[in-house]
Motif scaffolding. Structure first.
Motif, short mmCIF file in Angstrom:
data_model
loop_
_atom_site.label_atom_id
_atom_site.label_comp_id
_atom_site.label_asym_id
_atom_site.label_seq_id
_atom_site.Cartn_x
_atom_site.Cartn_y
_atom_site.Cartn_z
N GLU A 129 0.85 -1.14 0.05
CA GLU A 129 0.04 0.00 0.03
C GLU A 129 0.85 1.13 -0.12
OE1 GLU A 129 -2.45 -0.44 3.48
OE2 GLU A 129 -3.60 -2.18 2.94
N ARG A 130 2.10 1.36 0.82
CA ARG A 130 2.73 2.44 0.92
C ARG A 130 3.59 2.61 -0.67
NH1 ARG A 130 4.67 4.50 5.87
NH2 ARG A 130 3.41 3.83 7.59
N ARG A 131 4.20 1.61 -1.01
CA ARG A 131 4.55 1.43 -2.46
C ARG A 131 3.82 2.20 -3.40
NH1 ARG A 131 8.56 -3.95 -2.90
NH2 ARG A 131 10.33 -2.99 -1.32
N ALA A 132 2.55 1.92 -3.36
CA ALA A 132 1.49 2.50 -4.23
C ALA A 132 1.51 3.90 -4.24
CB ALA A 132 0.31 1.78 -4.02
N ARG A 133 1.71 4.42 -3.03
CA ARG A 133 1.66 5.68 -2.68
C ARG A 133 3.11 6.61 -2.88
NH1 ARG A 133 -1.31 4.22 2.24
NH2 ARG A 133 0.46 4.61 3.39
N GLY A 134 4.09 5.71 -3.52
CA GLY A 134 5.15 6.17 -3.57
C GLY A 134 6.27 6.40 -2.52
N GLU A 135 5.77 5.67 -1.13
CA GLU A 135 6.61 5.79 -0.17
C GLU A 135 7.64 4.39 -0.03
OE1 GLU A 135 4.48 5.73 3.24
OE2 GLU A 135 2.80 6.95 2.28
N LEU A 136 8.64 4.71 0.50
CA LEU A 136 9.78 3.77 0.59
C LEU A 136 9.88 3.17 1.87
CD1 LEU A 136 12.78 6.04 -1.19
CD2 LEU A 136 11.15 4.36 -2.31
N MET A 137 9.22 2.09 2.01
CA MET A 137 9.41 1.14 3.24
C MET A 137 9.95 -0.29 2.95
SD MET A 137 6.02 -0.64 5.20
CE MET A 137 6.26 -1.84 6.24
N GLY A 138 10.97 -0.41 3.71
CA GLY A 138 11.48 -1.73 3.59
C GLY A 138 11.59 -2.61 4.92
N ILE A 139 11.41 -4.01 4.44
CA ILE A 139 11.30 -5.08 5.37
C ILE A 139 12.57 -5.89 5.37
CG2 ILE A 139 10.15 -7.01 6.58
CD1 ILE A 139 7.47 -5.92 5.24
N GLY A 140 13.49 -5.95 6.32
CA GLY A 140 14.66 -6.65 6.19
C GLY A 140 14.78 -7.83 7.31
N ILE A 141 15.19 -9.07 6.90
CA ILE A 141 15.35 -10.20 7.84
C ILE A 141 16.86 -10.52 7.68
CG2 ILE A 141 14.81 -12.59 7.93
CD1 ILE A 141 12.04 -12.04 6.37
N SER A 142 17.14 -11.43 9.12
CA SER A 142 18.32 -11.86 8.95
C SER A 142 18.10 -12.98 10.07
CB SER A 142 19.55 -10.97 9.53
OG SER A 142 19.53 -10.70 11.05
N PHE A 143 18.85 -14.05 9.61
CA PHE A 143 18.71 -15.19 10.47
C PHE A 143 20.14 -15.75 10.87
CE2 PHE A 143 18.27 -19.49 12.58
CZ PHE A 143 17.03 -19.22 13.25
N PHE A 144 20.63 -16.09 11.99
CA PHE A 144 21.94 -16.21 12.46
C PHE A 144 22.40 -17.47 13.18
CE2 PHE A 144 20.73 -13.35 15.61
CZ PHE A 144 21.24 -13.66 16.83
N THR A 145 23.52 -18.11 12.97
CA THR A 145 23.68 -18.96 14.10
C THR A 145 25.28 -18.36 14.36
OG1 THR A 145 22.65 -20.75 13.13
CG2 THR A 145 24.52 -21.20 14.35
N GLU A 146 25.61 -18.13 15.60
CA GLU A 146 26.70 -17.48 16.00
C GLU A 146 27.58 -18.91 16.60
OE1 GLU A 146 28.20 -14.06 18.87
OE2 GLU A 146 26.21 -14.85 19.05
N THR A 147 28.72 -18.64 16.65
CA THR A 147 29.64 -19.45 17.39
C THR A 147 30.31 -18.87 18.68
OG1 THR A 147 31.38 -20.98 17.27
CG2 THR A 147 31.50 -19.32 15.77
N VAL A 148 30.22 -19.34 19.71
CA VAL A 148 30.73 -18.77 20.98
C VAL A 148 31.30 -19.50 21.95
CG1 VAL A 148 29.27 -16.85 20.52
CG2 VAL A 148 28.30 -18.58 22.32
N GLY A 149 31.76 -18.96 23.04
CA GLY A 149 32.64 -19.92 24.06
C GLY A 149 33.92 -20.03 23.70
N ALA A 150 34.72 -19.46 23.20
CA ALA A 150 35.81 -19.76 22.69
C ALA A 150 36.81 -21.04 23.65
CB ALA A 150 36.97 -18.53 22.47
N GLY A 151 36.91 -22.04 23.13
CA GLY A 151 37.50 -23.21 23.49
C GLY A 151 36.90 -24.47 22.76
N PRO A 152 37.04 -25.54 22.81
CA PRO A 152 38.02 -26.17 23.60
C PRO A 152 39.63 -25.96 23.63
CG PRO A 152 37.15 -27.84 22.31
CD PRO A 152 36.53 -26.60 21.89
N ARG A 153 40.48 -26.09 24.51
CA ARG A 153 41.67 -26.04 24.22
C ARG A 153 42.45 -26.78 23.33
NH1 ARG A 153 43.81 -26.39 30.53
NH2 ARG A 153 43.64 -28.79 30.75
N LYS A 154 41.97 -27.88 23.05
CA LYS A 154 42.72 -28.87 22.03
C LYS A 154 42.44 -28.24 20.62
CE LYS A 154 38.60 -31.62 21.05
NZ LYS A 154 37.81 -33.04 21.58
N HIS A 155 41.64 -27.28 20.44
CA HIS A 155 41.41 -26.42 19.20
C HIS A 155 42.08 -25.26 19.13
CE1 HIS A 155 39.15 -30.09 17.69
NE2 HIS A 155 38.13 -29.78 18.15
N MET A 156 41.80 -24.40 20.41
CA MET A 156 42.03 -23.08 20.49
C MET A 156 42.97 -22.60 21.43
SD MET A 156 38.19 -21.81 20.05
CE MET A 156 37.03 -22.81 18.80
#
Length: 797
Positions: free
Chosen positions: A456-483
């Motif tokens: 509806e907003r675009r039909a009126r010439g308005e600039l509305m945006g919807i953005g998505i992100s989905f993330f998987t994070e890696t935390v807890g630095a260790g184990p010491r055999k690797h790091m």
């Protein structure tokens, strides 16, 4: 502020009376902060204390021809002036970085970035030290600067690290993960391939409190006490012993309250070493505190990655593979705080949350004439850049396929039954229910209605945006055999003692920089032992009072030290069982545990509370063989794997078509950090991280002109967000415990910073898509957005 919660049962909290998960316990440390009674490094005043100031290079690249300190030394308030030549005589001119490189403490041969340390003045007060800097006469032979990482490997590029034997170029490392041949084959068979350059610019943690130190060297007993703004005091102590040659048992590092760190206070800066040398030379304590411009110009930056990404898929939207070639600008010295085996950090998490057939990444690190480092700025070792790349690429693919970006993600998520999931670059994700979290965020947002509103907003010439992100994070630095960092394994210790009166003290190796450790870790002990959190003291930040550990960064506090605290509490609880058995004149195996007490099976009325057991432990009863007379224990926790929190974020923006100004109207963040210890602290962490994301997406950047001048050296130029730029955050959560963590916790401190920038930028591109805009680089300032609207942005291939 809207808080929408998914009421998923918390496995670590059986009922509302338990301290983990349900209770919103107020932070124990806050009373001193809100009353202005915090104790920071700059609050420290020692008898006879002197003050230090650093003379910094005004140019980015130059030979040091000469330095004359005569006039400065003639100043009656100046006690000493230290130069690089002086440090050479002490063997301290160069110091190891956290990446097995070396960094000049003071310039001896040439300047390699603007703001580099040239000389150190020690004077009776701060003002005299600063004034005396103007009296030092330095002659430079200016050299051509290199500030564009793309040109770093050109044959005619100036060689920055000519101090390194055999060095003829600016190459630091090449690092790769995944299977290149397998990935090439997948791409060759794909229906659709989308390529795009994605830039994550140089930004800065910009903590409220800048970096500083107070060094106090006692020449009688040879002991160094160093008060530092450090996120890793134990690591600093060990490295100081290596650098200065002072026996480690003679070094005490104290990190009092820290006014924010965000990774900026992980490394050892020349100023810390110079304050120490100043104290050794003068025989008096020396304080050094940097100002804001020094912090922005010379301390560790973050990001500065140029990423060429590619994504392959079938025509119906099944993602098959990802690959990327990354150019990493590490500045003049490779001082990046990252695990030794992973010079590009955990960039291999760029596979994201998707079930792929193949993936491959290559990262090349280069030197430039910029400040060194590269920190885990509210992210776990380059995960932020990796997530930004993959989430930008998924949106680019959705546009190519003309698919809804939420639908594309739901189609490609790793499914719950696939966990533990081995990703294509060598890591095993612990647990997750990605679709559930994504659908909850869509429900909170009213996603379908948002899309109708957008039409509806675009039909009126308005600039509305919807953005998505989905993330998987890696935390807890260790184990010491690797790091490890410089050979120091990433495990953490914890010590716990229950006093005879039933009160307890737990000593941890991580350092708080505002996360609420004094509350959170007390809650973990309370959960395990039944002692009220208010009766549990948490000690941290003093190497003489705490066990060894690698410090706070990469969201490792709860995943690693939290695990250590849970295990040490269980060890104390088990010891208490034997003491209680002696007190009750029964066998340990005849006892059961319930809410802070051991009791006889079948007869709950006969038992002993933890307070009674603690008193009995130091009393007159005969203790079992092998049980000493204290109710205490210590452990070192070496985690079996990283933890993998995740989240689904939806951002709604409006763009002014005349000015290019972006307004973040709504932001929905649904996180899954496993077991939730304190919901209020979690919300605070999320709100702060989301605000960070707004800053990086819309305004923050450290830029340089062609001469290497830093254009972001003050808060007039380096903009950070305020309450005016952020919306009311709408947050929710799901709970998927980590199966290998002692309490199922995954960590939350950096998730919001990881997930928010791609959501915001994807929303901006979505808003501008009717104008043909398909990409834009951060920060999305009004000028950049306006230029993109004029068709000046580079589209994906």
């Amino acid at each position: 502020m809207t808080i929408v919660e998914e009421h998923t049962p918390n496995p670590a909290a059986g009922d509302e009376h338990r301290p983990i998960g349900y209770g919103r316990l107020q932070r124990k440390e806050d009373p001193r902060f809100v009353r202005g009674k915090g104790h920071y490094v700059d609050d420290i005043v020692l008898p006879g204390m002197l003050h230090g100031a650093i003379l910094r290079a005004p140019v980015a690249h130059a030979r040091l021809v000469s330095i004359d300190t005569t006039q400065a030394l003639a100043n009656p308030k100046v006690v000493a002036v230290i130069t690089g030549k002086d440090l050479e005589g002490l063997g301290l001119a160069w110091a190891p970085t956290l990446s097995y490189d070396v960094q000049a403490v003071l310039v001896t041969d040439k300047v390699r970035f603007q703001g580099q340390e040239v000389a150190f003045v020690v004077a009776e007060d701060r003002y005299a030290a600063r004034d005396a800097l103007e009296l030092i006469d330095v002659e430079y032979e200016v050299l051509p600067p290199l500030v564009d990482a793309r040109k770093a490997l050109d044959p005619d590029a100036p060689v920055i690290r000519d101090d390194l034997e055999g060095r003829t170029d600016n190459h630091i490392f090449d690092w790769e993960a995944g299977d290149a041949a397998e990935t090439d084959a997948v791409f060759a068979s794909a229906d659709v391939v989308v390529s795009q350059e994605v830039v994550y610019p140089r930004v800065h943690p910009a903590p409220m409190e800048t970096c500083g130190a107070v060094a106090d060297f006692d020449p009688i007993d040879g002991k160094l006490t160093l008060y530092e703004t450090s996120q890793a005091p134990h690591a600093h102590r060990t490295i100081f012993a290596m650098v200065a040659g002072i026996p480690e048992q003679k070094i005490r590092i104290v990190s009092p309250d820290i006014g924010g760190g965000f990774g900026n206070k992980v490394g050892i800066y020349p100023g810390y070493i110079l304050a120490t040398v100043g104290s050794i030379v003068t025989g008096r304590p020396v304080k050094w505190m940097e100002d804001r411009s020094e912090n922005l110009m010379s301390t560790s930056f973050a990001r500065d990655y140029i990423m060429q990404g590619e994504i392959a898929a079938t025509k119906d939207g099944k993602i098959l593979g990802l690959r990327t070639n990354v150019l990493a600008d590490h500045g003049a010295f490779n001082a990046t705080a990252q695990p030794t085996k992973y010079p590009a950090g955990f960039f291999h998490i760029f596979t994201g949350s998707y079930d792929l057939q193949a993936a491959y990444c290559k990262v090349t690190g280069v030197y430039t004439n910029k400040a060194p480092g590269g920190v885990a700025y509210a992210c776990s070792f380059r995960v932020t850049e990796a997530v930004y790349l993959v989430e930008r690429m998924v949106d680019a693919l959705a546009r190519r396929l003309d698919m809804d970006p939420a639908e594309l993600r739901l189609k490609n998520f790793i499914r719950p039954e696939q966990f533990p999931y081995p990703n294509k670059t060598g890591w095993e994700y612990d647990s997750g229910d990605y679709e559930k979290t994504m659908r909850l965020s869509m429900e909170i947002a009213g996603y379908d209605e948002l899309r109708r509103e957008q039409e509806e907003r675009r039909a009126r010439g308005e600039l509305m945006g919807i953005g998505i992100s989905f993330f998987t994070e890696t935390v807890g630095a260790g184990p010491r055999k690797h790091m490890d960092i410089l050979g120091l394994g990433m495990a953490d210790g914890a010590e716990l003692r229950v006093h005879p009166t039933g009160k307890a003290v737990v000593r941890i190796s991580v350092q708080s920089q505002g996360q609420g450790h004094e509350t959170t870790f007390a809650q973990i002990v309370s959960e395990e032992l039944g002692i009220p959190p208010e009766d549990i003291q948490v000690v941290h930040g003093d190497t003489d009072q705490t066990p060894f550990g690698l410090g706070t960064y990469g969201s490792r506090s709860t995943p690693v030290s939290g695990g250590a605290v849970a295990l040490v509490a269980r060890k104390v609880r088990e010891k208490a069982k034997f003491i209680a058995a002696a007190m009750l004149e029964t066998r340990p195996e005849d006892l059961e545990w319930e809410k802070g007490r051991w009791f006889v099976k079948g007869d709950p009325s006969v038992g002993k509370t933890m307070a009674e057991i603690a008193l009995g432990a130091v009393g007159t009863i005969e203790l079992p063989e092998g049980i000493d007379g204290n109710l205490d224990a210590e452990v070192t926790y070496d985690p079996p794997n990283l933890t993998f929190p995740y989240g689904a974020y939806i951002c709604v923006v409006d763009v002014d078509p005349g000015t290019g100004v972006v307004k973040v109207r709504r932001f929905i963040a649904v996180d899954d950090c496993g077991t939730r210890i304190n919901p209020m602290i979690i919300e605070g962490q999320v709100h702060g991280g989301l605000t960070d994301g707004v800053g990086m997406a819309l305004m923050e950047i450290i830029e340089f002109d062609e001469d290497g001048n830093n254009l972001g050296g003050s808060f007039m130029d380096y903009l950070i967000p305020t309450a005016m730029e952020v919306p009311n955050w709408e947050t929710g959560y799901t709970v998927t415990p980590s199966p290998h963590h002692p309490i199922g916790a995954k960590g939350i401190g950096e998730s919001a910073t990881v997930g928010s920038p791609p959501a915001i930028v994807n929303a901006i591109i979505d808003a501008l898509s009717p104008l043909g805009v398909t990409t834009i680089d951060m920060p999305c300032t009004p000028a950049r957005v306006w230029e993109a609207m004029q068709g000046r942005a580079t589209p994906p291939v």
